[in-house]
Design a protein around this motif. Structure first.
Motif, PDB file in Angstrom:
ATOM      1  N   SER A 140     -12.143 -34.313  11.841  1.00 27.53           N
ATOM      2  CA  SER A 140     -11.583 -33.656  10.657  1.00 27.53           C
ATOM      3  C   SER A 140     -10.842 -32.380  11.027  1.00 27.53           C
ATOM      4  N   ASP A 141     -11.406 -31.608  11.953  1.00 31.87           N
ATOM      5  CA  ASP A 141     -10.738 -30.391  12.405  1.00 31.87           C
ATOM      6  C   ASP A 141      -9.422 -30.720  13.103  1.00 31.87           C
ATOM      7  N   ALA A 142      -9.426 -31.778  13.921  1.00 31.05           N
ATOM      8  CA  ALA A 142      -8.211 -32.147  14.649  1.00 31.05           C
ATOM      9  C   ALA A 142      -7.110 -32.616  13.713  1.00 31.05           C
ATOM     10  N   ALA A 143      -7.497 -33.153  12.546  1.00 29.72           N
ATOM     11  CA  ALA A 143      -6.517 -33.661  11.585  1.00 29.72           C
ATOM     12  C   ALA A 143      -6.202 -32.656  10.484  1.00 29.72           C
ATOM     13  N   LYS A 144      -6.593 -31.417  10.661  1.00 29.01           N
ATOM     14  CA  LYS A 144      -6.436 -30.408   9.606  1.00 29.01           C
ATOM     15  C   LYS A 144      -4.999 -30.348   9.100  1.00 29.01           C
ATOM     16  N   GLY A 145      -4.839 -30.421   7.774  1.00 29.27           N
ATOM     17  CA  GLY A 145      -3.527 -30.311   7.146  1.00 29.27           C
ATOM     18  C   GLY A 145      -2.727 -31.592   7.128  1.00 29.27           C
ATOM     19  N   HIS A 189       1.824 -35.877  10.470  1.00 31.02           N
ATOM     20  CA  HIS A 189       1.321 -37.239  10.531  1.00 31.02           C
ATOM     21  C   HIS A 189       0.456 -37.286  11.783  1.00 31.02           C
ATOM     22  N   VAL A 190      -0.832 -37.552  11.605  1.00 30.30           N
ATOM     23  CA  VAL A 190      -1.792 -37.439  12.697  1.00 30.30           C
ATOM     24  C   VAL A 190      -2.199 -38.831  13.171  1.00 30.30           C
ATOM     25  N   ALA A 237     -17.347 -36.812  13.372  1.00 33.40           N
ATOM     26  CA  ALA A 237     -16.566 -36.658  12.147  1.00 33.40           C
ATOM     27  C   ALA A 237     -16.057 -35.239  11.954  1.00 33.40           C
ATOM     28  N   ASP A 238     -16.856 -34.245  12.316  1.00 36.07           N
ATOM     29  CA  ASP A 238     -16.422 -32.857  12.160  1.00 36.07           C
ATOM     30  C   ASP A 238     -15.257 -32.549  13.101  1.00 36.07           C
ATOM     31  N   ALA A 270     -13.463 -40.127   7.755  1.00 38.88           N
ATOM     32  CA  ALA A 270     -13.904 -38.809   7.300  1.00 38.88           C
ATOM     33  C   ALA A 270     -12.773 -37.793   7.402  1.00 38.88           C
ATOM     34  N   ALA A 271     -11.999 -37.878   8.489  1.00 40.31           N
ATOM     35  CA  ALA A 271     -10.880 -36.951   8.674  1.00 40.31           C
ATOM     36  C   ALA A 271      -9.854 -37.102   7.562  1.00 40.31           C
TER      37      ALA A 271
END
Length: 336
Positions: free
Chosen positions: A79-84, A27-28, A75-76, A112-113
């Motif tokens: 998205s990477d920080a929220a991976k999975g 949970h991010v 956004a990139d 976006a994430a």
């Protein structure tokens, strides 16, 4: 202006996948401020894997909570920080004086994430989008009809979330709360330093508007608990929810409780709206407060019955919430 719940119905919530499926899936939480850090602790306390994303590492993260550095406006990077992620929580805010310019890009990055990771997006919102209601209690089906700069910004941000959900790009749940108070809430809040700090120091509490009107204030631990419910109960998905909190009383009655806790009367210095507007010509923060002063010129009551009818009674008693907040301010005042 779009309705606050357009395109989001109970049928969608009933078929939403259970966000708890696989408790090792993180949970991010985007944002480690007044609400984000408390929400992270609540989620971790429920045995969930939790990751916090912020530009700078918070000093007081609970043990076992992961942290990633990212600017959510990218956004990139978001998205990477929220991976999975299984669930993404939007608890970010922007500097008050730059709110309309800086807040929408932050939300777009978090959106976006959630989209790119197939996560449920739980977004915390305030009540600016409704605008004046003439004292009518606010329910989730009210249109977002605000005419102020911040109100139109808030409504447009909600519209972006609803459009993404309506297009099938993301699942969302929106939680709305009123003016924050609690441990750690100092600047930027009606019930922050200017009330609790002043009261402990024996000074008058600064207040804008009429303190004898009912006004809903939201307690940060209740906000965090409500958001955690929206992220862990499949019935929440696809809808707007008013998050529960302490009972609504007049601001003067609330200040009487503060006075009982600090052990002496707390006088109120009510700043006239015209004075706030005049000072706002040179002070961006006061200019923003003048814009939302309508909230203190009529009853401002948040109806949370929808949430409580589905998830059960919730909210901290006002006396307990005030006592805990004063206790935190006492500790803060005694810290070198």
């Amino acid at each position: 202006m779009p309705d606050g719940s357009a395109g989001m119905g109970p049928a969608e919530a009933s078929v939403a996948p259970d966000p708890l499926a696989g408790e090792d899936t993180p949970h991010v939480v985007f944002g480690a401020g007044q609400v984000g850090r408390v929400l992270a602790a609540v989620l971790a306390g429920r045995g969930l894997s939790v990751r916090v994303v912020s530009r700078h590492r918070p000093p007081d993260l609970a043990d076992g909570i992961d942290w990633r550095a990212a600017d959510a406006a990218d956004a990139d990077a978001a998205s990477d920080a929220a991976k999975g992620a299984a669930v993404v929580y939007q608890c970010l805010n922007a500097p008050y004086a730059q709110w309309p310019e800086r807040f929408p890009p932050l939300q777009r990055g978090v959106l976006a994430a959630a989209e790119r990771n197939g996560a449920l997006l739980v977004s915390l919102e305030n009540l600016y989008g409704y605008g004046p209601t003439g004292g009518r209690p606010m329910t989730e089906d009210l249109p977002l009809a605000a005419a102020t700069v911040k109100g139109r910004t808030r409504a447009a941000m909600t519209a972006e979330l609803l459009a993404a959900a309506g297009a099938g790009r993301v699942r969302i749940a929106i939680g709305r709360a009123s003016d924050f108070f609690g441990a750690g809430v100092t600047a930027g809040s009606t019930l922050g330093e200017r009330v609790f700090g002043n009261a402990l120091a024996g000074r008058r509490a600064d207040f804008i508007g009429n303190p004898d009107l009912p006004h809903t204030y939201s307690y940060v631990p209740d906000i965090a608990a409500g958001l955690a419910t929206l992220g862990t109960d499949a019935r929440a998905a696809g809808q707007v929810w008013h998050l529960p909190g302490p009972q609504t009383v007049t601001t003067r009655a609330l200040l009487d409780l503060v006075a009982s806790e600090v052990g002496h009367p707390v006088a109120v210095r009510s700043v006239p709206k015209l004075a706030v507007r005049a000072l706002g010509l040179v002070n961006p923060m006061l200019r923003g407060l003048a814009e939302t002063s309508y909230q203190f010129e009529a009853p401002f009551v948040l109806d949370t019955s929808k949430y409580e009818s589905v998830f059960g009674a919730a909210g901290t008693p006002l006396t307990a919430a005030i006592a805990a907040t004063v206790a935190w301010y006492r500790t803060r005042a005694s810290t070198p």
